[in-house]
Design a protein around this motif. Structure first.
Motif, PDB file in Angstrom:
ATOM      1  N   LEU A 255      64.486 -60.006 -18.179  1.00 42.28           N
ATOM      2  CA  LEU A 255      63.511 -60.850 -17.463  1.00 42.28           C
ATOM      3  C   LEU A 255      63.403 -60.386 -16.009  1.00 42.28           C
ATOM      4  O   LEU A 255      62.326 -60.376 -15.421  1.00 42.28           O
ATOM      5  N   ARG A 256      64.512 -59.994 -15.439  1.00 40.71           N
ATOM      6  CA  ARG A 256      64.482 -59.490 -14.055  1.00 40.71           C
ATOM      7  C   ARG A 256      63.639 -58.217 -13.959  1.00 40.71           C
ATOM      8  O   ARG A 256      62.826 -58.067 -13.054  1.00 40.71           O
ATOM      9  N   ARG A 257      63.848 -57.314 -14.934  1.00 41.11           N
ATOM     10  CA  ARG A 257      63.021 -56.089 -14.928  1.00 41.11           C
ATOM     11  C   ARG A 257      61.547 -56.460 -15.082  1.00 41.11           C
ATOM     12  O   ARG A 257      60.671 -55.891 -14.431  1.00 41.11           O
ATOM     13  N   ALA A 258      61.287 -57.437 -15.943  1.00 45.28           N
ATOM     14  CA  ALA A 258      59.891 -57.842 -16.181  1.00 45.28           C
ATOM     15  C   ALA A 258      59.249 -58.392 -14.904  1.00 45.28           C
ATOM     16  O   ALA A 258      58.059 -58.176 -14.659  1.00 45.28           O
ATOM     17  N   GLU A 287      55.126 -46.503 -13.478  1.00 46.89           N
ATOM     18  CA  GLU A 287      56.560 -46.172 -13.459  1.00 46.89           C
ATOM     19  C   GLU A 287      57.001 -45.684 -12.079  1.00 46.89           C
ATOM     20  O   GLU A 287      58.093 -46.008 -11.617  1.00 46.89           O
ATOM     21  N   ALA A 288      56.125 -44.911 -11.400  1.00 42.45           N
ATOM     22  CA  ALA A 288      56.484 -44.404 -10.062  1.00 42.45           C
ATOM     23  C   ALA A 288      56.650 -45.569  -9.096  1.00 42.45           C
ATOM     24  O   ALA A 288      57.601 -45.605  -8.299  1.00 42.45           O
ATOM     25  N   ARG A 289      55.752 -46.567  -9.175  1.00 41.36           N
ATOM     26  CA  ARG A 289      55.885 -47.693  -8.246  1.00 41.36           C
ATOM     27  C   ARG A 289      57.094 -48.570  -8.592  1.00 41.36           C
ATOM     28  O   ARG A 289      57.749 -49.102  -7.692  1.00 41.36           O
ATOM     29  N   VAL A 290      57.409 -48.682  -9.867  1.00 48.38           N
ATOM     30  CA  VAL A 290      58.622 -49.437 -10.247  1.00 48.38           C
ATOM     31  C   VAL A 290      59.859 -48.765  -9.628  1.00 48.38           C
ATOM     32  O   VAL A 290      60.752 -49.430  -9.099  1.00 48.38           O
TER      33      VAL A 290
END
Ligand code: AMP
Length: 301
Positions: A255-258, A287-290
């Motif tokens: 959930l934190r990753r989400a 993915e780059a911004r994550v």
């Protein structure tokens, strides 16, 4: 895993200090479905009027979003207009015309009723109830709302809380709903009425997730330019639910990753009017911004 999303499809007129657009495709279902479509199959249930040209929805179709649940009714499409000052966290609604929404009584087609992930976008809470009545044991129900419904359909909204797993709401709305100024107290007030998890969005200041006694804080991604905050909340929800549907993991860590994926999608939305920025994204951009998000909050002890 597949997602059913119910919400508004709108023609938005928006004024920010940086520009103005008239009758741009918007609405909670639009922003949510485009954001979620990067992660999982999405079926939209909504209503439009006879004035909305098919071409306006073509970009959603091109992203593979299932639009068969959009009913076209005689009359005008839902319209909303809003204005922002230089403090882009503060928005004034100028007009809300429900139009075809007033008579909308959605029937969920058989095939969608067993879908595991349900997102109830910002619409009349009575409609949100009627959608849930038709779903068969969903694994996760996430809902959003707005000041318009908090003041106009309060009782129905409070009843809805006992039927949802996660409420996504912004800070001003959480305060208005709970009557509590302190956000922790607001979140507890909401959790006491049903949802296990509450996510409070704070515009450019990020988002807080409350679950039982634990909480998680994600910063707002620092952007060179914020153009139009409209739809940030729904794009957040799209990235958040989309990521959960893709990973099929409802653990606290996931959930934190989400929350970070949700924040990432929202950060792209605000860079242009409408869903324009989302439509030009590739998975690699997300993915780059994550990864940038992770660096933003990383420190050693
Ligand atoms: P957000 O900025 O994420 O809170 O959502 C903005 C979107 O919500 C806009 O595209 C509007 O069309 C839509 N919207 C505004 N008011 C309402 C309402 N009362 N019911 C449903 N959708 C709305």
């Amino acid at each position: 895993m597949a997602i059913v999303c119910v919400g508004s499809i709108a023609l938005d007129t928006v004024k920010t200090p940086f520009g103005k657009v008239r009758e741009k495709l918007g609405g909670s279902a639009t922003y949510f479905s485009v954001a979620a479509s990067f992660f999982a199959p999405v079926s939209v249930v909504a209503v439009i009027g006879s004035d909305l040209k098919d071409a306006k929805l073509a970009p959603l179709k091109a992203r593979g979003i299932d639009l068969r649940g959009i009913e076209r009714r005689k009359g005008k499409t839902f319209r909303w207009s809003g204005e922002y000052s230089y403090d882009l966290n503060v928005r004034e609604t100028i007009e809300t015309h429900l139009n075809v929404f007033e008579e909308f009584d959605p029937v969920i087609r058989e095939e969608l009723r067993g879908f595991p992930f349900v997102f109830l976008g910002n619409i009349d809470p009575d409609l949100q109830h009627r959608i849930l009545d038709q779903m068969i044991s969903p694994r996760l129900v996430v809902t959003d709302t707005m000041n318009y419904w908090i003041s106009g359909k309060r009782d129905s909204l409070i009843k809805l809380l006992s039927r949802v797993d996660i409420l996504v709401i912004n800070d001003a709305e959480a305060r208005e709903l709970s009557g509590e100024y302190n956000l922790l107290a607001s979140a507890r007030w909401i959790i006491d009425r049903g949802p296990q998890t509450v996510i409070i969005k704070k515009g450019e200041h990020g988002a807080l997730m409350f679950r039982g006694r634990s909480f998680f804080s994600a910063p707002g991604f620092p952007l060179d330019a914020v153009f139009d905050p409209t739809g940030a909340g729904d794009s957040f929800a799209g990235g958040f639910v989309g990521y959960l549907a893709k990973t099929e993991d409802l653990s606290e860590d996931n959930l934190r990753r989400a929350v970070i994926y949700g924040s990432t999608l929202a950060s792209f939305t605000v860079e242009e009017f409408g869903v324009d920025k989302l439509l030009e994204l590739a998975t690699d951009d997300i993915e780059a911004r994550v990864r940038n998000f992770r660096e933003l909050t990383h420190f050693d002890l």
